[in-house]
Scaffold this motif. Structure first.
Motif, PDB file in Angstrom:
ATOM      1  N   THR A 292       0.791  -1.081  -0.126  1.00 11.24           N
ATOM      2  CA  THR A 292      -0.158  -0.063  -0.188  1.00 11.24           C
ATOM      3  C   THR A 292       0.924   1.233   0.135  1.00 11.24           C
ATOM      4  N   PRO A 293       1.437   1.473  -1.047  1.00 14.05           N
ATOM      5  CA  PRO A 293       2.319   2.883  -1.166  1.00 14.05           C
ATOM      6  C   PRO A 293       1.537   4.030  -0.849  1.00 14.05           C
ATOM      7  N   SER A 294       0.368   3.981  -1.297  1.00  9.59           N
ATOM      8  CA  SER A 294      -0.418   5.366  -1.054  1.00  9.59           C
ATOM      9  C   SER A 294      -0.683   5.531   0.496  1.00  9.59           C
ATOM     10  N   ALA A 295      -0.369   5.010   1.416  1.00  5.93           N
ATOM     11  CA  ALA A 295      -0.257   5.263   2.638  1.00  5.93           C
ATOM     12  C   ALA A 295       0.726   6.342   3.135  1.00  5.93           C
ATOM     13  N   PHE A 296       1.735   6.629   1.925  1.00  5.14           N
ATOM     14  CA  PHE A 296       2.566   7.649   2.244  1.00  5.14           C
ATOM     15  C   PHE A 296       2.419   8.771   1.159  1.00  5.14           C
ATOM     16  N   LEU A 297       2.842   9.999   1.492  1.00  9.31           N
ATOM     17  CA  LEU A 297       2.852  11.279   0.600  1.00  9.31           C
ATOM     18  C   LEU A 297       3.316  11.005  -0.564  1.00  9.31           C
ATOM     19  N   PRO A 298       2.937  11.454  -1.756  1.00  8.99           N
ATOM     20  CA  PRO A 298       3.686  11.414  -3.126  1.00  8.99           C
ATOM     21  C   PRO A 298       4.787  12.561  -3.202  1.00  8.99           C
ATOM     22  N   SER A 299       5.684  12.192  -4.099  1.00  5.48           N
ATOM     23  CA  SER A 299       6.848  12.973  -4.213  1.00  5.48           C
ATOM     24  C   SER A 299       6.465  14.471  -4.549  1.00  5.48           C
ATOM     25  N   PRO A 300       6.912  15.602  -3.923  1.00  6.62           N
ATOM     26  CA  PRO A 300       8.170  15.707  -2.971  1.00  6.62           C
ATOM     27  C   PRO A 300       7.914  15.470  -1.385  1.00  6.62           C
ATOM     28  N   LEU A 301       6.943  15.227  -1.167  1.00 11.18           N
ATOM     29  CA  LEU A 301       6.715  15.151   0.366  1.00 11.18           C
ATOM     30  C   LEU A 301       6.790  13.819   0.999  1.00 11.18           C
ATOM     31  N   GLY A 302       6.942  12.766  -0.041  1.00 12.21           N
ATOM     32  CA  GLY A 302       7.046  11.394   0.755  1.00 12.21           C
ATOM     33  C   GLY A 302       7.286  10.382  -0.673  1.00 12.21           C
ATOM     34  N   ALA A 303       7.358   9.190  -0.115  1.00 11.27           N
ATOM     35  CA  ALA A 303       7.710   8.059  -1.038  1.00 11.27           C
ATOM     36  C   ALA A 303       6.761   7.250  -1.525  1.00 11.27           C
ATOM     37  N   GLY A 304       5.585   7.874  -1.895  1.00  9.95           N
ATOM     38  CA  GLY A 304       4.234   7.396  -2.181  1.00  9.95           C
ATOM     39  C   GLY A 304       4.025   6.775  -3.462  1.00  9.95           C
ATOM     40  N   GLU A 305       5.302   6.766  -4.460  1.00  6.68           N
ATOM     41  CA  GLU A 305       5.329   6.192  -5.719  1.00  6.68           C
ATOM     42  C   GLU A 305       6.187   4.944  -5.736  1.00  6.68           C
ATOM     43  N   ARG A 306       6.960   4.787  -4.517  1.00 11.24           N
ATOM     44  CA  ARG A 306       7.705   3.625  -4.359  1.00 11.24           C
ATOM     45  C   ARG A 306       7.098   2.380  -4.058  1.00 11.24           C
ATOM     46  N   ASP A 307       7.553   1.221  -4.601  1.00 13.90           N
ATOM     47  CA  ASP A 307       7.048  -0.206  -4.239  1.00 13.90           C
ATOM     48  C   ASP A 307       8.066  -0.608  -3.379  1.00 13.90           C
ATOM     49  N   PHE A 308       9.342  -0.885  -3.822  1.00 13.60           N
ATOM     50  CA  PHE A 308      10.520  -1.147  -3.155  1.00 13.60           C
ATOM     51  C   PHE A 308      11.042  -0.011  -2.260  1.00 13.60           C
ATOM     52  N   ARG A 309      11.382  -0.367  -0.926  1.00 18.59           N
ATOM     53  CA  ARG A 309      12.164   0.610  -0.215  1.00 18.59           C
ATOM     54  C   ARG A 309      13.027   0.009   0.778  1.00 18.59           C
ATOM     55  N   GLY A 310      14.119   0.361   0.939  1.00 20.40           N
ATOM     56  CA  GLY A 310      15.055  -0.319   1.920  1.00 20.40           C
ATOM     57  C   GLY A 310      16.258   0.462   2.334  1.00 20.40           C
ATOM     58  N   SER A 311      17.107   0.035   3.002  1.00 19.31           N
ATOM     59  CA  SER A 311      18.414   0.786   3.464  1.00 19.31           C
ATOM     60  C   SER A 311      19.544  -0.557   3.709  1.00 19.31           C
ATOM     61  N   VAL A 312      20.774   0.244   3.697  1.00 19.84           N
ATOM     62  CA  VAL A 312      21.959  -0.574   4.065  1.00 19.84           C
ATOM     63  C   VAL A 312      22.766   0.271   5.211  1.00 19.84           C
ATOM     64  N   GLU A 313      23.099  -0.441   6.268  1.00 15.65           N
ATOM     65  CA  GLU A 313      23.826   0.177   7.218  1.00 15.65           C
ATOM     66  C   GLU A 313      25.156  -0.839   7.909  1.00 15.65           C
ATOM     67  N   SER A 314      26.086  -0.155   7.707  1.00 14.08           N
ATOM     68  CA  SER A 314      27.444  -0.701   8.172  1.00 14.08           C
ATOM     69  C   SER A 314      28.254   0.156   9.048  1.00 14.08           C
ATOM     70  N   GLN A 315      28.776  -0.780  10.015  1.00 18.36           N
ATOM     71  CA  GLN A 315      29.738   0.054  11.009  1.00 18.36           C
ATOM     72  C   GLN A 315      30.838  -1.001  11.141  1.00 18.36           C
ATOM     73  N   GLY A 316      32.084  -0.228  11.273  1.00 16.07           N
ATOM     74  CA  GLY A 316      33.341  -1.209  11.585  1.00 16.07           C
ATOM     75  C   GLY A 316      34.255  -0.320  12.191  1.00 16.07           C
ATOM     76  N   ARG A 317      35.114  -0.999  13.006  1.00 16.66           N
ATOM     77  CA  ARG A 317      36.222  -0.157  13.802  1.00 16.66           C
ATOM     78  C   ARG A 317      37.495  -1.400  13.827  1.00 16.66           C
ATOM     79  N   PHE A 318      38.382  -1.041  13.603  1.00 17.15           N
ATOM     80  CA  PHE A 318      39.812  -1.943  13.455  1.00 17.15           C
ATOM     81  C   PHE A 318      41.080  -1.042  14.230  1.00 17.15           C
ATOM     82  N   TYR A 319      41.663  -1.662  15.064  1.00 15.50           N
ATOM     83  CA  TYR A 319      42.833  -1.174  15.652  1.00 15.50           C
ATOM     84  C   TYR A 319      44.191  -1.570  14.947  1.00 15.50           C
ATOM     85  N   ILE A 320      44.615  -0.884  13.976  1.00 17.84           N
ATOM     86  CA  ILE A 320      45.948  -1.231  13.512  1.00 17.84           C
ATOM     87  C   ILE A 320      47.107  -1.534  14.440  1.00 17.84           C
ATOM     88  N   ASN A 321      47.150  -0.795  15.340  1.00 19.13           N
ATOM     89  CA  ASN A 321      48.133  -1.085  16.436  1.00 19.13           C
ATOM     90  C   ASN A 321      47.792   0.073  17.668  1.00 19.13           C
TER      91      ASN A 321
END
Length: 856
Positions: A292-321
């Protein structure tokens, strides 16, 4: 052996004697592997009296009987050992202590001679584990139980809890417990199985579970289902998340979280975490094909025209020395509303009236007297108000700082600082200045300005600001500083100093495209390569007068003076200003050599900073401090009087020959209470231009209350876009009613909300973009005291349970700039060792919620 027993029977002293009986096999203690026991280990007995019955081949220990086998200890009033069957029968206050500290108690126990297998009447088991810097104790009890090979204990009609029994009435049921027809605790797999179980709260059954399993408290990571999370919103419908945790190894795992939503379908999430010898990294993926994409406002105020939505999140920390580390924190989304609409939280997201996700990668080094940091930034605006093309990509930002002792000929300290910053922006970010007291600036969505606001159609100094210039902007800065302190025989402290700073700019503005074609009128920006040099010599003078009045404390009066000699700043307004737009003149910056916050501006001209402070410290712990002073431009161009593209410096209190006065007053009657006030007063008529005052207090142990209260006032700064004064109040408090019960709250009051027309339009203005015809603004007067943010709640916490209930009233950054409030009730329940659950429910209807269509 008989002789030993006779001695014990005939002595008037009930002495304890240790007797070796026979070797037995090696076993495991409950919860952890037992220490290795030699094959010829003996069963050791201590008691007031030992009785040998050769006819029945038994040995009985009476009175404070204590039997040891390897790491296990059995205590009882009476213990009978059958040497023929290898069985141990214990009666009266029976207590079996395991190698890991776990304790099994009962009225009667029938065990093998290694204490690993047997039956227990009135069985009670207590196990203690250190978790998260606290000791967690769990308790099992049952009328009868069985131990099998020391690896498994079963409880018939048993109970399980992590709550301490009531000291005054131990017979009362605990705050919570699980009752089950059968409980099986497997120490090898560290799992507890419950059959036909019921969750009881204060003895009242509240939840029936035919079968479930849970890790025991010794297990910190175990494959299985985690606590579900329930969701109910207008746009998503009702739903539930059921995370499944997969423990591949002690150092890496995977969590799969399907979320079924009645209105949008299935949201899938997967999070992988991996810890290595020198660091860690994680990756989280989220995605949904919306029904039900229509639950969200249409562009430019929302993502009402999108069927697929998603995200990628990544975090890392490494101690070289030991000195160097590297890492990243990255967030990528299909649209700016996704994380908020689906309530996906990330620590790199900052939330206030406006929200953004900051992605960065870095390399940092720390020496004894040096520091290096290299970073890249990507800023993602997460509200409808943001236009991504105006957000810069910053790469790299390199900082280096090194301190060394100066050569003996000059003494003192040398410091070298360097910075390289490069950024690129696609579209220039303008802000219109107010022409009247009605309109403040030009908000827009994806570059489309709202028609009811003043727009900055043509750039002109005094009418517009440039907060970010389109195109490429690279700057390299280096500064060498020397300083040395001298104290004469009279206690005067002289600190001469000198510095040389050089900046090189490469500016390639983008003059094409929407809004960028206004750049030719941007007041003669230097295109290409240009430079700037700023030498400085100066002297810092302090003369503290100290008097010790004994019980009245140590009093110090200290006049302070600074003199800085340098040429005028060059190219003011001809260079971009990205990192020095924030300028606050108060007591903390009065004696700064350069009062600009970044490298893009540099303070020039001959200036003196004058002031003094008084402080007192008493033996009882009383502390007070007062500071007052001003800054005076003696010669050359006043850097703060000539505004740059962002007008930085104007209306700062430093833009006159004689600056405003700044002061601070701080009092701490003891270490628990601090009052602080700082202010800036207009130099001409001494009216208050900036004022901050507050108190933080902790009244324990007399009153279990911690509180803070702060008030702020800032006068209007029209040349910076603030046509009205700003006034606000923040307060927070936590009161512990009892050691277990507490209430807390916080409040943010906007005392000038009624002056700001950005906050008085209803959602009809937002609907302009959906249906421009007929949409008209609706004016509302929220009144002087507007609760911009608030939270109130309370809870209960003890060794086994945490329950909190909070009402949260937080602002939402909406497409129109209207500060709508998101009102939420959050219930959180944690039963230690079992899990926790959150129930979040929105109350009220925020029709302009960011990116979400109005309910019908």
């Amino acid at each position: 052996m008989r002789k030993v027993a006779d001695i014990l029977r005939n002595t008037w002293l009930a002495a304890a004697l240790t007797v070796a009986v026979l070797p037995v096999s090696i076993g495991h203690a409950q919860g952890i592997p037992a220490p290795k026991v030699k094959a010829d280990a003996k069963l050791l007995v201590e008691a007031d009296e030992l009785i040998y019955d050769n006819d029945h081949n038994t040995v009985t220990a009476k009175g404070n009987a204590e039997l040891h086998y390897g790491p296990r200890t059995l205590q009882a009033d009476r213990v009978r050992y059958d040497r023929g069957t290898g069985r141990v029968f214990a009666e009266g206050n029976v207590r079996l202590t395991e190698a890991d500290g776990g304790v099994v108690t009962g009225e009667k126990m029938e065990l093998t001679d290694d204490f690993k297998t047997g039956f227990v009447d009135s069985l009670r088991v207590q196990q203690s584990v250190e978790r998260k810097n606290e000791t967690v104790r769990v308790r099992f009890s049952a009328p009868r139980g069985e131990r099998v090979d020391g690896e498994q204990t079963s409880f018939d009609y048993g109970s399980y809890t992590a709550c301490e029994p009531c000291k005054d009435a131990p017979e009362k049921p605990p705050l919570w417990q699980i009752r089950a027809q059968k409980i099986i605790h497997n120490n090898e797999t560290h799992t507890i199985y419950f059959e036909e179980s019921t969750l009881e709260l204060a003895g009242i059954p509240v939840l029936y579970l035919p079968y479930f399993e849970a890790p025991d408290p010794t297990e910190k990571r175990k494959t299985g289902f985690l606590t579900p999370r329930f969701i109910s919103t207008t746009a998503l419908g009702k739903g539930v998340s059921l995370p499944y945790f997969i423990n591949f190894a002690p150092n890496y795992d995977l969590t799969l979280t399907p979320t079924i939503l009645s209105r949008q379908g299935v949201l899938g999430q997967a999070e992988f975490r991996h810890r290595l010898d020198n660091g860690f990294y994680s990756l989280r993926l989220s995605g949904i094909s919306q029904t039900t994409p229509s639950a969200f406002l249409p562009s430019p105020l929302g993502a009402g025209e999108r069927d697929f939505r998603g995200s990628v999140e990544s975090q890392g920390r490494f101690y070289i020395n030991e000195r160097w580390r590297t890492g990243w924190d990255v967030v990528g989304v299909t649209d700016k509303w996704f994380l908020d609409n689906y309530r996906i939280r990330n620590q790199s997201i900052t939330t206030d009236f406006f929200r953004e996700a900051v992605s960065t990668a870095y390399l940092t080094g720390q020496g004894d007297r040096s520091w290096f940091d290299a970073r890249a930034y990507y800023f993602k605006g997460l509200s409808s108000f943001d236009w991504q093309k105006q957000q810069p990509i910053v790469a790299p930002v390199i900082d280096y700082d090194k301190r060394v002792n100066a050569p003996p000929e000059i003494g003192g300290e040398l410091r070298f600082q360097a910075n390289i910053t490069s950024l690129n922006r696609e579209v220039t970010q303008y802000q219109g200045l107010p022409r009247t007291t009605t309109y403040l600036f030009s908000p827009s969505v994806n570059g489309v300005s709202f028609p009811l606001y003043q727009t900055c159609a043509v750039f002109a100094r005094g009418a517009c600001l440039i907060q970010g210039l389109a195109g490429q902007d690279t700057r390299a800065s280096a500064q060498l500083t020397w300083r040395r302190s001298f104290i004469d025989d009279y206690g005067q402290k002289f600190t001469p100093f000198a510095s040389l700073r050089a900046d090189t700019f490469f500016v390639n503005p983008n003059l094409s495209g929407y809004q960028n074609d206004l750049a030719p009128s941007v007041a003669r920006i230097d295109d290409g390569v240009s430079g700037r040099v700023m030498p400085t010599v100066g002297l810092d003078y302090r003369y503290p007068f100290v008097a010790n009045f004994g019980g009245l404390g140590v009093h110090t009066i200290e006049p302070i003076g600074q003199l800085l000699l340098r040429p005028s700043e060059t190219k003011i307004g001809r260079l971009p200003n990205e990192d020095a737009q924030s300028l606050v003149f108060d007591d903390t910056s009065l004696f700064e050599w350069d009062k600009f916050s970044g490298y893009d501006r540099v303070e020039g001209g001959v200036r003196t900073n004058l002031g003094g402070q008084y402080s007192v410290v008493t033996p009882s712990g009383w502390y007070a401090n007062v500071l007052f002073g001003e800054s005076i431009q003696l010669a050359g161009v006043n850097s703060f009087r000539r505004g740059d593209l962002a007008n930085t410096g104007l209306e700062s209190g430093l833009d006159k020959t004689l600056s405003d006065y700044v002061g601070r007053f701080q009092v701490s009657p003891n270490q628990n209470i601090t009052f602080i006030t700082r202010a800036r007063f207009n130099q001409a008529d001494f009216h208050v231009a900036r004022f901050e005052t507050g108190v933080t207090a902790r009244f324990a142990p007399f009153v279990p209350l911690t509180t803070s209260l702060f008030y702020s006032y800032y006068e209007a700064q029209p040349l910076l876009g603030y046509s009205h004064y700003r006034e606000g109040l923040t307060a927070s408090a936590t009161y512990n009613i009892t050691p277990n019960w507490f209430v807390s709250g916080s409040l943010l009051l906007d005392l000038t909300h009624y002056l700001d027309v950005r906050n008085t339009y209803s959602d009809a203005l937002a609907n302009y973009f959906v249906n421009p015809i007929g949409a008209a603004p609706i004016y509302e007067n929220p009144g002087r005291f507007y609760a911009a943010g608030a939270s109130f709640g309370g809870g209960y916490q003890d060794e086994c349970t945490t329950v909190t209930l909070n009402y949260i009233n937080s602002p939402i950054a909406t497409a129109t700039g209207v500060r709508e409030r998101n009102q939420t009730v959050l219930l959180r329940v944690e039963l230690k060792t079992l899990g926790e659950a959150d129930l979040r429910q929105n109350v009220g209807v925020a029709t302009t919620a960011d990116g979400i269509a109005s309910p019908h």
